[in-house]
Design an enzyme around this catalytic site. Sequence first.
Site, PDB file in Angstrom:
ATOM      1  N   CYS A  53       1.181 -14.002  -9.318  1.00 23.55           N
ATOM      2  CA  CYS A  53       2.104 -13.116 -10.044  1.00 23.55           C
ATOM      3  C   CYS A  53       2.977 -13.881 -11.037  1.00 23.55           C
ATOM      4  O   CYS A  53       3.420 -13.332 -12.049  1.00 23.55           O
ATOM      5  CB  CYS A  53       3.048 -12.407  -9.073  1.00 23.55           C
ATOM      6  N   ASP A  85       5.309 -11.035  -1.853  1.00 21.17           N
ATOM      7  CA  ASP A  85       5.045 -10.208  -0.676  1.00 21.17           C
ATOM      8  C   ASP A  85       3.654 -10.417  -0.087  1.00 21.17           C
ATOM      9  O   ASP A  85       3.471 -10.398   1.124  1.00 21.17           O
ATOM     10  CB  ASP A  85       5.234  -8.734  -1.017  1.00 21.17           C
ATOM     11  N   CYS A 126       6.687 -10.446  -9.807  1.00 20.83           N
ATOM     12  CA  CYS A 126       6.385  -9.998  -8.452  1.00 20.83           C
ATOM     13  C   CYS A 126       7.389  -8.939  -8.004  1.00 20.83           C
ATOM     14  O   CYS A 126       8.477  -8.817  -8.563  1.00 20.83           O
ATOM     15  CB  CYS A 126       6.382 -11.181  -7.498  1.00 20.83           C
ATOM     16  N   ASP A 127       7.032  -8.229  -6.929  1.00 17.89           N
ATOM     17  CA  ASP A 127       7.701  -6.989  -6.528  1.00 17.89           C
ATOM     18  C   ASP A 127       9.226  -6.991  -6.666  1.00 17.89           C
ATOM     19  O   ASP A 127       9.802  -6.157  -7.339  1.00 17.89           O
ATOM     20  CB  ASP A 127       7.354  -6.664  -5.079  1.00 17.89           C
ATOM     21  N   LYS A 128       9.903  -7.901  -5.972  1.00 16.37           N
ATOM     22  CA  LYS A 128      11.372  -7.851  -5.919  1.00 16.37           C
ATOM     23  C   LYS A 128      12.019  -8.500  -7.129  1.00 16.37           C
ATOM     24  O   LYS A 128      13.204  -8.300  -7.389  1.00 16.37           O
ATOM     25  CB  LYS A 128      11.895  -8.522  -4.638  1.00 16.37           C
ATOM     26  N   CYS A 198      -0.296  -7.952  -8.405  1.00 15.44           N
ATOM     27  CA  CYS A 198      -1.335  -7.116  -7.789  1.00 15.44           C
ATOM     28  C   CYS A 198      -1.677  -5.915  -8.674  1.00 15.44           C
ATOM     29  O   CYS A 198      -0.793  -5.269  -9.226  1.00 15.44           O
ATOM     30  CB  CYS A 198      -0.881  -6.644  -6.417  1.00 15.44           C
ATOM     31  N   GLU A 448       8.039  -5.079   4.961  1.00 23.06           N
ATOM     32  CA  GLU A 448       6.944  -4.170   4.640  1.00 23.06           C
ATOM     33  C   GLU A 448       5.869  -4.265   5.723  1.00 23.06           C
ATOM     34  O   GLU A 448       5.719  -5.310   6.354  1.00 23.06           O
ATOM     35  CB  GLU A 448       6.312  -4.534   3.292  1.00 23.06           C
ATOM     36  N   SER A 474       4.505  -1.385   1.840  1.00 21.06           N
ATOM     37  CA  SER A 474       4.064  -1.991   0.597  1.00 21.06           C
ATOM     38  C   SER A 474       3.672  -0.904  -0.389  1.00 21.06           C
ATOM     39  O   SER A 474       3.264   0.195   0.000  1.00 21.06           O
ATOM     40  CB  SER A 474       2.858  -2.884   0.871  1.00 21.06           C
TER      41      SER A 474
END
Length: 571
Positions: A53, A85, A126-128, A198, A448, A474
Site C-alpha cells: 500500500c 491491516d 492504507c486503511d487508517k 487492496c 477487525e 474489514s
Amino acid sequence: MKFNKKKLPSRHTTLGPDRAPHRSFYYAMKLTQKDVAKPFVGVVTTWNEAAPCNTTLMRQAQSVKKGVIDADGTPREFCTITVTDGIAMGHEGMKSSLISREVIADSTELTVRGHSYDALVGVAGCDKSLPGLMMAMCRLNVPSVFIYGGSILPGRYKGKDVTVVDVFEAVGQHSAGNISEKELTELELVACPSAGACGGQFTANTMACVSEAIGLALPYSSGTPAPYLERDKYAYLSGKTVMNLIAKNIRPRDIVTKKSLENAAVIVAATGGSTNAALHLPAIANECGIKFDLMDVAKIFKNTPYLADLKPGGKYVAKDMFEAGGVPIILKTLYEGGFIHGDCLTVTGKTMKENLKSVKFNDNQKVIRRYNNPLSPTGGVVGLRGNLAPEGAIVKVAGLKNLKFTGKARCFDNEEQAFEAVQKRKYQDGDVIVIRYEGPRGGPGMREMLSTTAAIYGQGKGETVALITDGRFSGGTRGFCIGHVGPEAFVGGPIALLKNGDIIDIDAIKGTINVRLTAKELKLRKSKWKAKKINFGSGTLWKYAQTVGPTYKGATTHPGAKEEINCYADI
C-alpha cells in the site's frame, strides 16, 4: 504568485533577526534565502515497507514537491507511521490498527505545529492513514490537499481477477477441505501482483472515494492504480493546488461541512463501501466541530442507491472503476439524481457542481450504474439499532441475498476464541457468533475480524450464520456481519450480557437488532455483570483506552473543534 509571510504560521520560524538561528537550519539543508522567504508546505506521506500500500508514496511525494516549487512554495517532506491491516489481521497486531489513525493524525499535527508549516499535502495508501491525514488537515485547518497513493492491480488465478480477500477466504476453504495446500499457495503467490492498496472496495478505496466526494482531493485523483506513472500527474497538480489554496485562504473547514460529509456518506453507500467509513466520517466531523455520528451516516446510507458493482460484494475491482470513469462519473449520476449537494466548495476552488459540469456518464462499461438503474435502491451499508445496540451498529449488505436473520447466540470474549471455533467448525447453521470485548476500550483498539469472517465465508457458511461484534469488520468482509455494536462490552453494554442460546433478531430492512430479553432481564443481568480489567497496563494501547470515546462518535480521543480555544492556522 506572491505571498505575505507576515500572515502565515511560518513567520514564527523564518522572519526577523530573532529567527536567524532557525533560518540557519534551513540553509544547512541547501535552501536559499529565497526559499526561506516562501510559504512552507508540509508534504506528509505514510511511506514504509510494511506492505505494498505504501511503497510508491515517496516517489509520488517528489512530484507533489515539484508542484509546490513550481507554484512558488517551499515543500518540507516528512513521513509518519502506518499499520497495515492485511498484515496486522488475525492476531494481536490488529489492536494497533485503529489506534494508528490517531497516531497518524497526532504526529502530523505535531510536525506541522512544531515547525510552523503553512499548508499540508498528504499522501496515504492504507486503511487508517487516509482518514488519519484528513483528520489532521481538518484539525490544523491550514490549506490542505489529500491524495491517495492508488490501488493495487488485481491478481489473476484460474482465469479470474483476485484480491487478498480471496486468499483470506481460501484459508477457510482449506480448513473445510475444499482446496489443497498447493492451491492455497498458488493463490497467495499471485493475489497481490503490484504496489498499491487492496484492490476491492475495502476501506482504503472507500476512503479514497470519500476524499473526492468530501472535496479534499482533486477530481479523478483517487482512481489511477499505484503502479501507473499517471499518478504523478495528480501528485504534481496537488502540489500546485495547495499553493492556490494558500493564496485564496481556502481551508479544510471551508470544505468539510455537514453537506460535504453527507456527500461522503453517499459515495460510501453508492459504492458498497467499507463499514469502517461509519467510524471515520464521524471522526473527521469531530475535527471540524460538526455533529455527525454513526446513525447520521446510516440514515444517508439507507436513502442512497447502490450503484457500483465492486468486490467484495460484487464483481469488479478499483482498476475497473478507474477505467470506467472513476469517482466523478459516480458523483455525476448521484448529483443528477439529487443525492449529492452541488454547492459544496472543493480544493479546486470550485464547487462540486462546477467540477462535475463537464463530466459525462460512460454507458460503455458494466461497473457503475446510473442512479435510476441501481443494483439495489438502498445503499450497500445499513445502520441498525435496538435493545442489543442502543448506540447503533452497522452491517454491509452489498451482495447479501437475505437481509433478515434470527439465531441463537454463541458467545466468545475475544477473536482468537471465535477463530479457533470456526476453524474447528464448532458452530451450527443458524448460530449468531458473538465476539465481544473487542471494542475501542475493551480490545483495546477495536480489531477487525477479517480472518474469522473470511474463514466462515470460505467454509460456505457466509449466509447460514451471522456474526456480531463490538469490534470492527474489514472493508473486505462479506456475509451477515454486524459490527460497531455500542455500547461496547467493556463498559457493560447489552452485548456483554448475552448468554449462549439467547435468541437474536437482525433485520437489515427495518434497521433493527434485538435480543429476545425483557428490559427487566437485561437489568438483572447488568446488576450481576462484573467489569473486566484492561488487557494492557502500560504503553500506547493503555493510553488509548484511557481517552477513547464511543464507537458511534467515531472512537475519537479528544473533544474536537467544538472545544477548540485556538486554531493552529491562526497562530
